[in-house]
Design an enzyme around this catalytic site. Structure first.
Site, PDB file in Angstrom:
ATOM      1  N   CYS A  83       0.900  -1.160   0.000  1.00  0.00           N
ATOM      2  CA  CYS A  83       0.000   0.000   0.000  1.00  0.00           C
ATOM      3  C   CYS A  83       0.928   1.196   0.000  1.00  0.00           C
ATOM      4  O   CYS A  83       1.756   1.307  -0.902  1.00  0.00           O
ATOM      5  CB  CYS A  83      -0.943  -0.041   1.201  1.00  0.00           C
ATOM      6  SG  CYS A  83      -0.159  -0.431   2.780  1.00  0.00           S
ATOM      7  N   TRP A 119       2.081  -1.203   6.110  1.00  0.00           N
ATOM      8  CA  TRP A 119       1.830  -1.765   7.443  1.00  0.00           C
ATOM      9  C   TRP A 119       0.363  -1.700   7.845  1.00  0.00           C
ATOM     10  O   TRP A 119       0.029  -2.132   8.932  1.00  0.00           O
ATOM     11  CB  TRP A 119       2.732  -1.134   8.496  1.00  0.00           C
ATOM     12  CG  TRP A 119       2.761   0.364   8.549  1.00  0.00           C
ATOM     13  CD1 TRP A 119       1.693   1.209   8.495  1.00  0.00           C
ATOM     14  CD2 TRP A 119       3.921   1.196   8.697  1.00  0.00           C
ATOM     15  NE1 TRP A 119       2.110   2.502   8.596  1.00  0.00           N
ATOM     16  CE2 TRP A 119       3.477   2.534   8.727  1.00  0.00           C
ATOM     17  CE3 TRP A 119       5.287   0.937   8.815  1.00  0.00           C
ATOM     18  CZ2 TRP A 119       4.361   3.609   8.864  1.00  0.00           C
ATOM     19  CZ3 TRP A 119       6.152   2.008   8.960  1.00  0.00           C
ATOM     20  CH2 TRP A 119       5.693   3.325   8.976  1.00  0.00           C
TER      21      TRP A 119
END
Ligand SMILES: [Zn+2]
Ligand SMILES: [Zn+2]
Length: 721
Positions: free
Chosen positions: A367, A371
C-alpha cells in the site's frame, strides 16, 4: 454490562491499587439509554437512583447500591470524554469507549463533574509507554506466570512450518541490527538469487526501507505472498535493483507465469503519491509483472467511517422524541458510513491474492508504507489459504507474523498514547464547562485497521463456521485487548521497539492469558476434517452477504441480543452429552461385571454353600453381587454425576452471588448440574461415576464435599500453565 470487565478478563479488583489517591464523587446517576439526558424537562425524580463514582489509577467504577450494581470501565478503553451543558438535574458527562460502550453520567455538582472530566483527560491516555497499564498489571497470586505465553511463538518455527529456507528462499541477516529497516524484523526471507546489492538497492528504493520479503509460501503450488511498501518512483524514477528484486521473486516461483503486484490502494491515491516522489510500479519497467489496484481507502477515510458508524448506532436510541429511528433513517445512515463497502474492499483484495496463489502465481502486496492495508490483505489471504491459521493457535501465529513481526503502528492506530503530548507532562487545556470536548478523537493517526481485520474474519466465520476453531467471543476478546493495554503483546509498533521496552520481562502476555480460557473460545461447529480437503476458503462477498457486526458495534445495547446464543447452547449440549456418555460407559462396564459375578456366584452356590463370588473392577472392588456395600457403592456412583443440567436461561446469579451479565459465560458443575461462573469451575475433580477418570469441572460446593468424603483421587486445578 455490570462487571463486564471483570468477567472478560480479571481486569477487576486485583488491579485496584489504592496506595495512589483516587477520586470519589457522590450523587452520580448512570443513564442506561442515551435518549433520556437530552430531554430538557429531565428532573431529578425521573432519574435512576444515585450512586458513587470512583476513579482509580486503572478503572472508573460506578457503584449503585440501590440496584446492587457495579459498572467497571478500564481507563485505557476510554476514547472520548465530553461535558454537556448543565441540566436542572446536574451536569452530564458522556464517556465513549473504544469498545463501543457509551455511558452518560449526570453529576449533581458542576465542580465534581469538572474534576472527573479533567482527571479522565489526564489519565485515560498516558503520554509515555511506562504509564501503560501492562507495566503495573499483576494478575495476582495463583494466576499465571509472567513467562506464560511469551515463548508460545518463535517466528522462525512459523517459517519452518511453511518450508523455508529451501532451494528458492533463504534467510538474510542483513537487518540484524535494524539498520536497513527499523520497522521490519531482524530476520527476513528473500529469494536465494537476490544478491546483497539487489536487496540493499531495493530497500533504498522503497518507502521506509521496506523491501519485498516473504510472508507466506504455499505448500503445493510454491507460490509466494511477498509484502513491501510503495516504490519511490515519483513520475519517472527507476531502480535497477528493485526491478531485479521482483524478477528474483518470479524466478523463485518456477510455476509462476507472472508476478502480480497488488497495490491495495485506489489507483487515484497511488497516482497522487507520485507527486510526492512515491507511487507505484510502471509495468513496462518491471518485466513479467502485472499491477492490479484495489480500492481499500486510507486510515483517515476508515477512521471517519467508523465515527459515522458510531453515530448511526447512537441514532438508534438517540432521538429526543422517538426511541428508535425509522428503518430508512438507520439504513441510509449505515449506507452513508460506507463501512460495509470498506470491509468488502479488503476481502476483495484478499480473495484475489489467495486465488492467484492457488493458481501458482506469486504476488507482491503493498500500500503506502505497507503496514496497514498490506497487513490486512496478507493476513486475510493466509487465512483463506491455510487451515492452520484458522485454529486458535494458528490465528495467534498469524497475528505474530503479519501484524507484530512485519510492523503495524499499534500505538498510534489504537491510540494507546496521547499523540500531541508525548514526553511532556502537560495536560491538554481544559475547555469551559459548557463546551464539548473531543480531545482524544482528533488524533490524525488513530484508525480502526485491526478492527476491520477482525470484522473481515468475523464475516468469514459467519459464512463458513465449520472452517474456524475459534468463535466470535475469541475475536471480541482480542478486540478488547487491542485497547486494554493490559498485556504487553499488542504494545509497540515493531519488533525493535518491543525489544527496547523489554515487554517479555516486564509485562504479561495476552496469549498466556487467553490460553488459560481456551474452552470459552471453542467453536462447536468446527470441522477440521472438512477443512483438510479444501484448497482455499472462498467467501461470498456479494453485498447481500456482508453484514453489520452487531455484537461488536452494538454490543452494549441491552435487549437486542439473544439471551442464550445458539452456539453457547450447543457448547453446553456437547459438554453435557460427553458427561452422560462417560457415565453410561461406566454403568455398562458395571453391568457386565455384575453379570459376570452373578454367574460365578450361581455356579459356586451350585457347587457348595461356603463359596463366595469375588470380582474386581478397575474402578474399585466390590464384593459379592447384591451385597449391602455394593448397593451403597452403586448409589455413590449414580449420585456423583448430574443427569440433568440446570437450564442457563433464567439464571442471573452464580451460587457465589456474582451476577451474570449478558457477556458472562455460564458453566455447569458436572456433579450437581448447577450453573456457575468461570471462577467457580476453576477446580476440577474426577468423579466416581465417570469411566474416563479424568478431572472434570465441579463447583466449589461439590469440590469441598468430595474432599470431605476423603476421595484419594487427585484434585487438579483446571489449567496447567
Ligand atoms: Zn456442584
Ligand atoms: Zn461463581
Amino acid at each position: 454490562m455490570e462487571n463486564f470487565y471483570r468477567s472478560i478478563g480479571g481486569l477487576g479488583s486485583t488491579a485496584l491499587t489504592l496506595d495512589r489517591p483516587g477520586i470519589e464523587v457522590e450523587n452520580v446517576r448512570l443513564l442506561e439509554r442515551f435518549y433520556h439526558w437530552q430531554n430538557k424537562n429531565l428532573t431529578e425524580s425521573s432519574l435512576p437512583p444515585a450512586g458513587t463514582l470512583y476513579l482509580t489509577p486503572t478503572h472508573l467504577i460506578f457503584v449503585n447500591p440501590a440496584e446492587k450494581r457495579e459498572t467497571w470501565v478500564l481507563l485505557s478503553h476510554i476514547g472520548t470524554v465530553e461535558r454537556s451543558s448543565i441540566l436542572p438535574a446536574g451536569c452530564p458527562l458522556v464517556i465513549r469507549c473504544k469498545t463501543f460502550l457509551s455511558l452518560v453520567f449526570i453529576i449533581s455538582k458542576d465542580r465534581d463533574c469538572h474534576e472527573v472530566y479533567s482527571a479522565l483527560l489526564r489519565i485515560a491516555q498516558p503520554s509515555t509507554f511506562e504509564e501503560l497499564y501492562c507495566f503495573s498489571y499483576n494478575p495476582g497470586e495463583g494466576n499465571f506466570e509472567r513467562s506464560a505465553g511469551w515463548n508460545t511463538f518463535d517466528i522462525q518455527f512459523e517459517y519452518q512450518r511453511i518450508g523455508v529456507p529451501n532451494r528458492h528462499w533463504t534467510l538474510t541477516k542483513m537487518n540484524q541490527n535494524y539498520d536497513i529497516c527499523d520497522s521490519y524484523p531482524q530476520y527476513l526471507y528473500v529469494p536465494t538469487c537476490a544478491s546483497q546489492k539487489v536487496l540493499l538497492g531495493s530497500a533504498g528504493f522503497r518507502s521506509r526501507g521496506r523491501l519485498p520479503v516473504l510472508s507466506y509460501l504455499h505448500p503445493s503450488t510454491n507460490a509466494a505472498i511477498c509484502r513491501c511498501s510503495q516504490p519511490l518512483s515519483g513520475f519517472s524514477a527507476r531502480c535497477e535493483e528493485d526491478e531485479q528484486m521482483l524478477a528474483c521473486i518470479l524466478r523463485a516461483t518456477p510455476s509462476s507465469r507472472t508476478v502480480w503486484i497488488i497495490d491495495t490502494r485506489p489507483r487515484l491515491n497511488a497516482m497522487a503519491n507520485r507527486a510526492t516522489g512515491k507511487g507505484y510500479e510502471t509495468e513496462q519497467n518491471y518485466v513479467g509483472m502485472k499491477v492490479q489496484f484495489f480500492s481499500i481507502e486510507n486510515i483517515h477515510v476508515m477512521r471517519s467511517a467508523l465515527n459515522k458508524l458510531v453515530e448511526v448506532s447512537d441514532l438508534k436510541a438517540g432521538s429526543d422524541d422517538l426511541n428508535v429511528p425509522s428503518h430508512s433513517i438507520f439504513l441510509d445512515g449505515l449506507q452513508a458510513t460506507g463501512w460495509l463497502k470498506h470491509i468488502r474492499a479488503i476481502l476483495d483484495a484478499s480473495v484475489f491474492v489467495a486465488e492467484k496463489i492457488v493458481e501458482g502465481d506469486s504476488v507482491v502486496v503493498h500500500c503506502s508504507d505497507g503496514w496497514d492495508r498490506t497487513s490486512q490483505t496478507c493476513a486475510l489471504a493466509c487465512l483463506l489459504l491455510d487451515p492452520y491459521y484458522r485454529t486458535i493457535h494458528g490465528f495467534m501465529a498469524l497475528i505474530e507474523k503479519d501484524w507484530l513481526s512485519f510492523g503495524h503502528k499499534f500505538s498510534e492506530r489504537a491510540g494507546h498514547l496521547r499523540p500531541f503530548y508525548t514526553g511532556g507532562g502537560n495536560s491538554p487545556a481544559v475547555t469551559p464547562s459548557s463546551a464539548v470536548s473531543m480531545v482524544m478523537d482528533t488524533t490524525r493517526e488513530q484508525s480502526p485497521v485491526f478492527t476491520q481485520f477482525l470484522d473481515c474474519v468475523w464475516q468469514l466465520l459467519v459464512q463458513k463456521p465449520y472452517a474456524f476453531q475459534f468463535n466470535e467471543r475469541f475475536l471480541l476478546v482480542l478486540h478488547d485487548h487491542l485497547y486494554s493495554c493490559q498485556f504487553g503483546t499488542l504494545i509497540g509498533n515493531n519488533e525493535k521497539e518491543r525489544k527496547e521496552l523489554r515487554l517479555e520481562e516486564r509485562t504479561y502476555s495476552l496469549w498466556g492469558f487467553m490460553k488459560r480460557h481456551l474452552t470459552e473460545y471453542i467453536n462447536p461447529l468446527y470441522d477440521a476434517e472438512r477443512c483438510r480437503n479444501m484448497d482455499i476458503l472462498v467467501p461470498d462477498i456479494a453485498p447481500q452477504q456482508l453484514r453489520l457486526w452487531v455484537m461488536m458495534y452494538n454490543r452494549f445495547e441491552e435487549g437486542i441480543h439473544p439471551r442464550e446464543p445458539l452456539l453457547s447452547a450447543l457448547t453446553i449440549l456437547k459438554d453435557h452429552s460427553s458427561s452422560l456418555e462417560d457415565h453410561l460407559q461406566l454403568l455398562e462396564k458395571r453391568i457386565s461385571l455384575l453379570k459376570e459375578a452373578y454367574k460365578q456366584h450361581a455356579l459356586m452356590s451350585a457347587a457348595g454353600p461356603v463359596a463366595n463370588g469375588l470380582s474386581h473392577s478397575p474402578h474399585g472392588s466390590f464384593s459379592s453381587a447384591g451385597s449391602a456395600s455394593d448397593l451403597s457403592r452403586a448409589a455413590v456412583i449414580t449420585d456423583s454425576v448430574a443427569l440433568d443440567w440446570k437450564a442457563v436461561r433464567d439464571v442471573s446469579f452464580c451460587i457465589c452471588s456474582t451476577p451474570f451479565s449478558q457477556f458472562s459465560m455460564k458453566y455447569h458443575c458436572w456433579r450437581c448440574g448447577d450453573v456457575v461462573c468461570r471462577r467457580c469451575t476453576e477446580m476440577h475433580a474426577p468423579l466416581e461415576g465417570l469411566y474416563s477418570n479424568k478431572p472434570v469441572p465441579v463447583c466449589q460446593l461439590c469440590y469441598d464435599r468430595l474432599r470431605i468424603n476423603g476421595s484419594k483421587k487427585a484434585f487438579l486445578p483446571s489449567v496447567k500453565s
